[in-house]
Write a protein that holds these residues in place. Sequence first.
Motif, PDB file in Angstrom:
ATOM      1  N   VAL A 112      64.872  48.688 -18.212  1.00 23.79           N
ATOM      2  CA  VAL A 112      64.745  47.620 -17.224  1.00 23.79           C
ATOM      3  C   VAL A 112      64.826  46.293 -17.986  1.00 23.79           C
ATOM      4  CG1 VAL A 112      63.266  46.559 -15.487  1.00 23.79           C
ATOM      5  CG2 VAL A 112      63.388  49.054 -15.666  1.00 23.79           C
ATOM      6  N   ASP A 113      65.852  45.529 -17.686  1.00 24.17           N
ATOM      7  CA  ASP A 113      66.047  44.253 -18.397  1.00 24.17           C
ATOM      8  C   ASP A 113      65.165  43.159 -17.816  1.00 24.17           C
ATOM      9  OD1 ASP A 113      67.924  45.103 -20.221  1.00 24.17           O
ATOM     10  OD2 ASP A 113      69.611  44.781 -18.850  1.00 24.17           O
ATOM     11  N   TYR A 138      56.322  47.088  -4.605  1.00 26.25           N
ATOM     12  CA  TYR A 138      55.367  47.103  -5.732  1.00 26.25           C
ATOM     13  C   TYR A 138      56.101  47.353  -7.035  1.00 26.25           C
ATOM     14  CZ  TYR A 138      52.172  47.927  -1.853  1.00 26.25           C
ATOM     15  OH  TYR A 138      51.486  47.827  -0.670  1.00 26.25           O
ATOM     16  N   LEU A 139      55.627  46.673  -8.086  1.00 29.18           N
ATOM     17  CA  LEU A 139      56.159  46.919  -9.422  1.00 29.18           C
ATOM     18  C   LEU A 139      54.987  47.341 -10.304  1.00 29.18           C
ATOM     19  CD1 LEU A 139      58.451  46.821 -11.491  1.00 29.18           C
ATOM     20  CD2 LEU A 139      57.958  44.390 -11.834  1.00 29.18           C
ATOM     21  N   VAL A 140      55.059  48.565 -10.809  1.00 31.60           N
ATOM     22  CA  VAL A 140      53.979  49.095 -11.659  1.00 31.60           C
ATOM     23  C   VAL A 140      54.563  49.332 -13.041  1.00 31.60           C
ATOM     24  CG1 VAL A 140      52.282  50.942 -11.963  1.00 31.60           C
ATOM     25  CG2 VAL A 140      52.924  50.206  -9.649  1.00 31.60           C
ATOM     26  N   THR A 141      53.958  48.703 -14.052  1.00 33.21           N
ATOM     27  CA  THR A 141      54.523  48.800 -15.396  1.00 33.21           C
ATOM     28  C   THR A 141      53.613  49.591 -16.332  1.00 33.21           C
ATOM     29  OG1 THR A 141      53.526  46.657 -15.886  1.00 33.21           O
ATOM     30  CG2 THR A 141      55.862  46.653 -15.280  1.00 33.21           C
ATOM     31  N   GLY A 142      54.176  50.654 -16.886  1.00 34.82           N
ATOM     32  CA  GLY A 142      53.476  51.421 -17.935  1.00 34.82           C
ATOM     33  C   GLY A 142      54.311  51.339 -19.191  1.00 34.82           C
ATOM     34  N   LEU A 143      54.485  50.093 -19.662  1.00 38.69           N
ATOM     35  CA  LEU A 143      55.440  49.825 -20.755  1.00 38.69           C
ATOM     36  C   LEU A 143      54.907  50.230 -22.116  1.00 38.69           C
ATOM     37  CD1 LEU A 143      56.650  46.203 -19.814  1.00 38.69           C
ATOM     38  CD2 LEU A 143      57.464  48.398 -18.943  1.00 38.69           C
ATOM     39  N   GLY A 144      53.591  50.540 -22.180  1.00 39.11           N
ATOM     40  CA  GLY A 144      53.009  50.945 -23.462  1.00 39.11           C
ATOM     41  C   GLY A 144      52.504  49.760 -24.238  1.00 39.11           C
ATOM     42  N   SER A 147      54.379  50.086 -28.384  1.00 42.81           N
ATOM     43  CA  SER A 147      55.663  50.646 -27.990  1.00 42.81           C
ATOM     44  C   SER A 147      56.835  49.765 -28.434  1.00 42.81           C
ATOM     45  CB  SER A 147      55.609  50.850 -26.468  1.00 42.81           C
ATOM     46  OG  SER A 147      56.837  51.004 -25.877  1.00 42.81           O
ATOM     47  N   ALA A 148      56.647  48.442 -28.461  1.00 44.01           N
ATOM     48  CA  ALA A 148      57.726  47.551 -28.915  1.00 44.01           C
ATOM     49  C   ALA A 148      57.660  47.485 -30.444  1.00 44.01           C
ATOM     50  CB  ALA A 148      57.539  46.157 -28.320  1.00 44.01           C
ATOM     51  N   THR A 149      58.630  48.098 -31.122  1.00 48.30           N
ATOM     52  CA  THR A 149      58.534  48.222 -32.590  1.00 48.30           C
ATOM     53  C   THR A 149      58.613  46.868 -33.296  1.00 48.30           C
ATOM     54  OG1 THR A 149      60.893  48.673 -32.626  1.00 48.30           O
ATOM     55  CG2 THR A 149      59.447  50.581 -32.741  1.00 48.30           C
ATOM     56  N   ASN A 388      56.322  44.351 -25.022  1.00 50.20           N
ATOM     57  CA  ASN A 388      57.367  44.775 -24.079  1.00 50.20           C
ATOM     58  C   ASN A 388      57.440  43.883 -22.849  1.00 50.20           C
ATOM     59  OD1 ASN A 388      58.722  46.879 -25.294  1.00 50.20           O
ATOM     60  ND2 ASN A 388      57.225  48.418 -24.672  1.00 50.20           N
ATOM     61  N   TYR A 389      56.357  43.189 -22.547  1.00 50.13           N
ATOM     62  CA  TYR A 389      56.358  42.311 -21.371  1.00 50.13           C
ATOM     63  C   TYR A 389      57.169  41.045 -21.626  1.00 50.13           C
ATOM     64  CZ  TYR A 389      53.108  45.368 -19.094  1.00 50.13           C
ATOM     65  OH  TYR A 389      52.558  46.467 -18.495  1.00 50.13           O
ATOM     66  N   VAL A 390      56.979  40.477 -22.822  1.00 47.89           N
ATOM     67  CA  VAL A 390      57.703  39.230 -23.086  1.00 47.89           C
ATOM     68  C   VAL A 390      59.155  39.493 -23.484  1.00 47.89           C
ATOM     69  CG1 VAL A 390      55.661  37.833 -23.530  1.00 47.89           C
ATOM     70  CG2 VAL A 390      56.701  39.049 -25.415  1.00 47.89           C
ATOM     71  N   LYS A 391      59.447  40.749 -23.841  1.00 46.75           N
ATOM     72  CA  LYS A 391      60.858  41.098 -24.108  1.00 46.75           C
ATOM     73  C   LYS A 391      61.658  41.153 -22.813  1.00 46.75           C
ATOM     74  CE  LYS A 391      61.032  43.844 -28.293  1.00 46.75           C
ATOM     75  NZ  LYS A 391      61.221  45.197 -28.809  1.00 46.75           N
ATOM     76  N   MET A 392      60.977  41.535 -21.720  1.00 45.55           N
ATOM     77  CA  MET A 392      61.664  41.652 -20.434  1.00 45.55           C
ATOM     78  C   MET A 392      61.754  40.292 -19.752  1.00 45.55           C
ATOM     79  SD  MET A 392      60.125  44.953 -18.537  1.00 45.55           S
ATOM     80  CE  MET A 392      60.426  44.440 -16.888  1.00 45.55           C
TER      81      MET A 392
END
Length: 539
Positions: A112-113, A138-144, A147-149, A388-392
């Motif tokens: 998801v970009d 609804y948007l539910v995020t389980g991005l970890g 998780s973002a290396t 991962n949130y700020v990457k999206m």
Amino acid sequence: ITKTSGADYDAVVIGAGFGGLYAVHKLRNEQGLNVRGYDSASDVGGTWWWNRYPGALSDTESYVYRYSFDKELLQKGRWKTRYLTQPEILEYMNEVADHLDLRRSYKFDTKVDGAHYNEKTGLWNVITDSGETVTAKYLVTGLGLLSATNVPKFKGIDDFKGRILHTGAWPEGVDLSNKRVGIIGTGSTGVQVITATAPIAKHLTVFQRSAQYVVPIGNTPQDDATIAEQKANYDNIWNQVKNSVVAFGFEESAEPAETASPEERERVFEAAWQRGGGFYFMFGTFCDIATSQVANDAAADFIKGKIKKIVKDPKVAEKLTPKDLYAKRPLCGNNYYEVYNRDNVTLADVKADPIAEFTPNGIRLESGEEHELDIVIFATGFDAVDGNYVKMDLRGRGGVTMRDTWKEGPLGYLGMMEVDFPNFFMILGPNGPFTNLPPSIETQVEWIADTICAMEKEGVQSVEPTVEARDAWVRTCREIADMTLFPKAESWIFGANIPGKKNAVMFYMAGIGNYRNAINAVKEEGYTSLIRNRTAEKV
Ligand code: FAD
Ligand code: NA7
């Protein structure tokens, strides 16, 4: 069939780890919503799909590193040792997905970009790298959260003729045997991959920036009687876990080390050393190791004494001895310090002599010393929690971006919501509990599902936290963190591992029991801290 008029789905769930899978189950199987899941991985598992490096292991004990909600799954659980290896956890996650029929709701290999909230329709537009855009209420995020290396940049890296791997994106079929291997990083992951690589590599060079406090993990076989007893006792076990502090399945100590005699401290630390477990050593021995300098010094001195006894070369022992507080995420490993007694292992102290550059044949330090290598493993961790949130490209009301909202550090209400992001629910978002994670994930997913259920029943169109409620929560998290020693140590827990990242509070450190009480109070008080719009926004 979608309940939300005009939307492709009622809910989009991003991630197929512990968080995302449970969210799909709750929303689709229990609440009858039409749900679409996405994961950039090729299948379910999240963390345990990505982290396939040798030695990858959970350091939460097997009987509580799993979901608690399904009694049938709990009784079916299989484990042979006190801790689960990555293949065992991945197998378990696959079983869960089959048992609950979750895969059919997912599109894998799809990143998801971005996701943009449309005020006119009251829907999220979710944009993927496959070119698809779907809408959902609804948007539910389980991005970890891990998780973002984090891949540090080193000069000359493109010239290196060997192979470079990151533990968090480990490909299939890597053979380390008989290779000259370099490992950068000595955190939880580094400790695991180092102890697994040393016996098989031709030569292992460990590039250590910070020496670490590592206690034994104590990964002993579990006999059938112990496992049967745990299974028979699950109601009590989960009750204890969900009312505890760190949710690791042991009773946290109530005894302060500050007032204990030196003999008592020695006795308790030695027993914990023999028992094994990183969180147990920090929270099961005494109650003040993470809060009192005196207690922290006592624990640190005990571990330093062990390093001196275990490591034969005093110069190497000195390099392995931490200089700072014992206040990063507590680590444990399988005979970690013993690794440095092996003839095929070299320790490079890259704080004293930093990495200057990669060369075609290996890594050169600032002193000019060169280590020749076939493979370099980055065990350099993650851009944790908000990475991962700020990457999206996440945009809420009025086009406000998450990057902008969190530019001074991540915020978040109850670790799950954010101001100006309506109908947006994060699993393990910033300022959630610092614990063994599956019980916290379940706690959050259940709260999110209950909130959505209440909205649907009452015909509420959108919810989001008030600024006051969000700011008060962040303040509370800061105040609690400041009562501990954790902010004084540099680690991912406060964002100090990423160059340029602002040091910020990322966790609610008062324990899962208090956290559950806090979020349940919000529900029981009728969500007065949330703005609840009953009418559709302007069409
Ligand atoms: P994850 O399992 O990280 O799943 C997130 C998923 O979201 C990933 O599959 C990712 O591909 C996907 N994703 C992210 N962004 C996007 C996007 N934009 N588009 C599509 N998909 C996306 N925790 C413990 O409690 N105990 C332990 O012992 C423990 N050991 C660990 C060991 C390692 C090596 C690591 C890395 C973590 C460990 N953790 C441990 C933490 C672990 O991450 C959690 O326990 C848990 O697995 C998190 O589940 P999750 O579903 O929240 O996130
Ligand atoms: P961590 O705990 O962030 O550890 C990363 C390690 O990599 C740590 O030793 C770092 O040294 C080191 N590092 C990071 N960048 C560099 C550079 N540029 N040069 C040298 N060394 C570097 O990540 P893990 O994957 O081990 O663990 C994260 C969590 O995942 C863990 O807590 C588990 O829950 C699973 P530093 O200490 O910063 O000096």
